[in-house]
Design a protein around this motif. Structure first.
Motif: not given
Lengths: 112, 112
Positions: A1-13, B6-8, B13-14, B46-51
């Motif tokens: 799940m980390d890898i999925l959210f990370l994949a979506l955490a970028d505007q280009t992707r 990124l926060a998720l 954090r989840r 902090d990461r969760l609060e920033d998001a």
């Protein structure tokens, strides 16, 4: 799940995913709107492929990329579950508030 | 949106988010199940609060953290839109396939 959210955490992707919802495309076509070197762009495609969001296959000298929209399932399900627990809690709080009001209000609305 | 995904993209954090769907909690209680130093844990908060996923406030000597479930909105909407475009495309492909079949099949099912 980390890898999925990370994949979506970028505007280009996310741009690539949006493009692919309209149909599969060769890497070159996907890269064209992005102002970056091809190796950098290929890293983004790798990230998406590692997360299962896209698949790619070689056709002659081209690599064709296609979306795997099922990959979003775990992220969607997780967000949805959090909302449902939260909303369930709000519903219970509301029910408690109504009961307290009914028990403490000497002139309940329904019985005046 | 990057910052939200990124926060998720982290199990700790989840976990915090899942705990907070049951109601707000002081930092110490949130940190308890996690085997990490408090400063590391505070970085996750902090990461969760920033998001915008959580808010925190000081009450006496405690810091209380609460969920902001509306924060998931953009992530949910984005995923949902991608699925709808994709499914719309599948529907159109199916319609085209049916039309081609109807035009090329000399013995359509309905007219035999």
């Amino acid at each position: 799940m980390d890898i999925l959210f990370l994949a979506l955490a970028d505007q280009t992707r996310r741009d690539v995913v949006e493009r692919l919802t309209h149909g599969e495309a060769p890497i070159k076509e996907l890269a064209a709107p992005h102002d970056m070197a091809l190796p950098s762009f290929l890293k983004h495609i790798d990230r998406l492929e590692d997360a299962g969001v896209v698949t790619s296959r070689k056709v002659g000298r081209q690599r064709i990329v296609a979306l795997t929209p099922e990959a979003f399932g775990p992220a969607e399900t997780w967000i949805d579950r959090q909302k449902r627990v939260w909303e369930g809690r709000l519903d219970r709080l509301e029910a408690v508030a109504k009961r307290i009001e009914a028990e403490t209000n000497p002139f309940p609305k329904d019985e005046t």
